[in-house]
Every structure is written in structure tokens, then in C-alpha cells.
Design an enzyme around this catalytic site. Sequence first.
Site, short mmCIF file in Angstrom:
data_model
loop_
_atom_site.label_atom_id
_atom_site.label_comp_id
_atom_site.label_asym_id
_atom_site.label_seq_id
_atom_site.Cartn_x
_atom_site.Cartn_y
_atom_site.Cartn_z
N LYS A 1 0.70 -1.09 0.19
CA LYS A 1 0.18 0.08 0.01
C LYS A 1 0.78 1.26 -0.10
O LYS A 1 0.60 2.10 -0.74
CB LYS A 1 -0.77 -0.03 1.19
CG LYS A 1 -1.87 1.17 1.00
CD LYS A 1 -2.71 1.46 2.44
CE LYS A 1 -1.70 1.98 3.50
NZ LYS A 1 -2.43 2.56 4.79
N ASP B 1 -6.32 0.56 1.03
CA ASP B 1 -6.48 0.66 2.53
C ASP B 1 -8.01 0.30 2.87
O ASP B 1 -8.50 -0.30 2.15
CB ASP B 1 -6.42 2.31 2.50
CG ASP B 1 -7.35 3.02 2.09
OD1 ASP B 1 -8.14 2.81 1.32
OD2 ASP B 1 -7.36 4.67 2.34
#
Length: 261
Positions: free
Chosen positions: A128, A146
Site C-alpha cells: 500500500k 487501504d
Amino acid sequence: MTREETPLGLTRRARKINRILAEFYPYAVPELDFENAFELLVATVLSAQTTDVRVNEVTPVLFARYPDAHALADARVEDVENIIRPTGFFRAKTASILGLSAALVERHGGEVPARLKDLVLLPGVGRKTANVVLHGAFGVPGITVDTHFGRLARRLGFTDLEDPVKVEHAVAALFPRKDWSVLSQNLVFHGRRICHARRPACGICPIAALCPSRGIGEMDPVAAAALGKYELAPGREELREHMLAGKTRRELRAMGYALNA
């Protein structure tokens, strides 16, 4: 995918959703303030389990004192902890940003690498964070999964998977690579402003007609409007022009634009 939806139908619906969100959030950009790849990398690590607003409050102090990987790698642990304490989990985050800074110095001459395989080897950096940095600092398309992105991907029927890496690959297959980063920003913006975790504001959602989860939240438009956290202020076209011209988020805030929910 909904029960009667074909793979082609899902792809078309998903892309239409992204187009609508792009029109609804023309200012959708990463909400962390940064001036270079190093600042974005550190700020993204600090953003775990806190808000971008909180991170943006501490990073000016942090980067004024430690402007690059060399400086931060040599910092005293206690000094860094005191600066980033408001972001929460400050001891673990201090260890991560000092560790990644040392790794940048040792492996990359203090520069942030522009490859996913190199970024994910840095302390505290996962896919991420790496995708955020690759897009924000280097313009490399990527999907950033996320909590907001994962929640919306499932609510919208793009996938029913839970594992972030599997979600990333499943959603990526629905969109051209050039759209990945914009999609990530659009879904994160929508998740923060309207499609909330506990009580979505379905009554004001611009993609409600295309959403298989429509109705799980507040449907009354008036009540939903009270839940929404979105900007439709005058001047958003001017804001878009400023962004295209390369204005930083700090410069835009100084000009009076409210960029954070």
C-alpha cells in the site's frame, strides 16, 4: 460482482462508477502534504492508524529538522518520538522511519527507489505504502488498498475478497492500468466523505444507482446530507487548474482551499 452480472457487465459498471466519481471529486489527490519522494514515503508510514490531517500537522516540524534520509537516519530516537507523538503508535513509527532512512542511505544512496520490489524491502513499507509513493512521487500507476478502498470494492461488488493483495489484483483486472491510481484516489475520497464504514450516506451518493449495496445506509437525502463530508465549494475548477499547474498542497492551503475532510 452481483449475482446475475456477467464479467463484461461488471467491468462496464465498474468503469462507469469511476468516471462518475472522477467528475464528483475533481480535486481527488493524495491528502498528505509532501515536497518530494522522501517526504511522501515518511508521511505515508506515519499515516497508519491516524488521519492525514494529523500527519500534516507534524511533518513540517519533522522535515524542517530532518530534511532527507541522511539526516533522519542519524536522528536521536527520543527527538523523533517527541515530534511524531501526536500520530499515535509513535515508538513503532519512529523505528520504521529511522530504519527505512538508514536502509535508503545504505542501499540507495539516500534516494527513494522508484521500483515496487525495492520499496517493499524497506522497514515499515508494504505494498500500500509503496503504491502511494510510486504514484505520488514518480507517476507510476498503482492500486492502493487501504481500509476505505477495500470496503468500497466489496460494497460495490468489484470483489468479495478480503486479503488486500488479492483485492488489488482483482480490482486491477477491471480497469486499464492508466486508471489505477485515479481509481484508488476516487474510492478513498468517496469512502471518507460519503460511503462511511458505519453509516453510509446513500441518499446523497452519486453512484447509488450502480451500487448493489444501496440502502445499507441513510437513504433520506436530508439526513444523508448531514452525514456527508464532501466539498462542492465554488472555485473547484480553479482548484483543478492550480493542481494541474503543479501547485503543492501546502501552497493550495495557503491560497485558502480546504483540501481535507
